[in-house]
Design an enzyme around this catalytic site. Structure first.
Site, PDB file in Angstrom:
ATOM      1  N   ASP A  30       0.724  -1.564  -0.147  1.00  9.82           N
ATOM      2  CA  ASP A  30       0.040  -0.014  -0.156  1.00  9.82           C
ATOM      3  C   ASP A  30       0.965   1.496  -0.334  1.00  9.82           C
ATOM      4  OD1 ASP A  30      -3.264   0.364   0.574  1.00  9.82           O
ATOM      5  OD2 ASP A  30      -1.434   1.896   1.593  1.00  9.82           O
ATOM      6  N   ASN A  86     -12.868  -2.353   2.472  1.00 12.62           N
ATOM      7  CA  ASN A  86     -14.018  -2.009   3.267  1.00 12.62           C
ATOM      8  C   ASN A  86     -14.480  -1.610   1.649  1.00 12.62           C
ATOM      9  OD1 ASN A  86     -12.559  -0.454   5.346  1.00 12.62           O
ATOM     10  ND2 ASN A  86     -10.718   0.203   3.175  1.00 12.62           N
ATOM     11  N   GLY A  92     -15.374   3.363   3.574  1.00  6.73           N
ATOM     12  CA  GLY A  92     -14.443   4.088   3.516  1.00  6.73           C
ATOM     13  C   GLY A  92     -13.923   3.737   2.160  1.00  6.73           C
ATOM     14  N   SER A  94     -11.938   3.691  -1.159  1.00  2.00           N
ATOM     15  CA  SER A  94     -11.273   4.841  -1.845  1.00  2.00           C
ATOM     16  C   SER A  94     -11.256   3.980  -3.159  1.00  2.00           C
ATOM     17  CB  SER A  94     -10.495   6.117  -1.604  1.00  2.00           C
ATOM     18  OG  SER A  94      -9.543   4.674  -1.602  1.00  2.00           O
ATOM     19  N   HIS A  99     -10.142  -4.859  -2.980  1.00  2.00           N
ATOM     20  CA  HIS A  99      -8.609  -5.161  -2.091  1.00  2.00           C
ATOM     21  C   HIS A  99      -8.910  -5.429  -0.950  1.00  2.00           C
ATOM     22  CE1 HIS A  99      -9.747  -1.012  -1.882  1.00  2.00           C
ATOM     23  NE2 HIS A  99      -9.525  -1.149  -1.239  1.00  2.00           N
TER      24      HIS A  99
HETATM   25  P1  DGP Z   1      -8.913   2.033   0.203  1.00  2.00           P
HETATM   26  O1  DGP Z   1      -9.602   2.805   0.797  1.00  2.00           O
HETATM   27  O2  DGP Z   1      -9.532   0.463   1.206  1.00  2.00           O
HETATM   28  O3  DGP Z   1      -9.720   1.641  -0.908  1.00  2.00           O
HETATM   29  O4  DGP Z   1      -8.444   1.646   0.586  1.00  2.00           O
HETATM   30  C1  DGP Z   1      -7.771   1.513  -0.873  1.00  2.00           C
HETATM   31  C2  DGP Z   1      -6.260   2.008  -0.252  1.00  2.00           C
HETATM   32  O5  DGP Z   1      -4.970   2.387  -1.678  1.00  2.00           O
HETATM   33  C3  DGP Z   1      -5.296   3.122   0.342  1.00  2.00           C
HETATM   34  O6  DGP Z   1      -5.166   2.198   1.678  1.00  2.00           O
HETATM   35  C4  DGP Z   1      -4.066   3.700  -0.586  1.00  2.00           C
HETATM   36  C5  DGP Z   1      -3.558   2.418  -1.706  1.00  2.00           C
HETATM   37  N1  DGP Z   1      -3.499   3.302  -2.493  1.00  2.00           N
HETATM   38  C6  DGP Z   1      -4.040   4.053  -3.552  1.00  2.00           C
HETATM   39  N2  DGP Z   1      -3.515   4.316  -5.020  1.00  2.00           N
HETATM   40  C7  DGP Z   1      -2.572   3.631  -5.037  1.00  2.00           C
HETATM   41  C8  DGP Z   1      -1.422   3.232  -5.888  1.00  2.00           C
HETATM   42  O7  DGP Z   1      -1.635   3.400  -6.752  1.00  2.00           O
HETATM   43  N3  DGP Z   1      -0.878   2.210  -5.107  1.00  2.00           N
HETATM   44  C9  DGP Z   1      -0.835   1.781  -4.266  1.00  2.00           C
HETATM   45  N4  DGP Z   1       0.343   0.422  -3.705  1.00  2.00           N
HETATM   46  N5  DGP Z   1      -1.863   1.794  -3.320  1.00  2.00           N
HETATM   47  C10 DGP Z   1      -2.469   3.022  -3.894  1.00  2.00           C
END
Ligand code: DGP
Length: 113
Positions: A30, A86, A92, A94, A99
């Protein structure tokens, strides 16, 4: 989906720090880690969220949990780990591509915020 960032990561069009990959599943670190270990595990095929799981597509979810168990072992999460998904904006979510957050390396409280 052409405008989905996790589809682009799965296709290698956006770089990521990979933790695991096979034909149907990918895991990568992440960008905004919430724990010493914070990996996202996704199906490569686009699914919006946990609300999109059906009898027709649920095999990949079972496989994701096999991958999570393997990663937890490989990443040394002997004391425990948390898996979070989520589903929907008020929970939450996003990024609208299913995932699972694999979080470990610290203690967690319950209930989550
Ligand atoms: P959620 O809020 O549950 O939808 O989690 C989305 C997660 O994805 C958040 O913890 C940040 C991560 N994230 C968003 N964009 C990117 C990206 O381009 N690369 C990576 N490695 N993580 C990302």
């Amino acid at each position: 989906m052409s405008d989905c960032i996790f589809c682009k990561i799965a296709a290698g069009e956006i770089p990521s720090k990979k933790a695991y990959e096979d034909e149907t599943v990918m895991a990568f670190y992440d960008l905004e880690p919430q724990a010493p270990v914070h990996v996202l595990v996704i199906p490569k095929a686009h699914m919006q969220s946990a609300a999109s799981v059906t009898p027709e597509n649920s095999a990949v979810v079972a496989h994701i949990f096999e991958v999570i168990a393997r990663l937890a072992q490989e990443l040394g999460l002997k004391e425990g780990f948390r898996v979070v998904t989520n589903s929907g904006v008020s929970a939450g979510q996003s990024v609208p591509h299913l995932h699972f957050h694999l979080l470990g390396g610290r203690d967690f409280t319950w209930p989550p915020g």
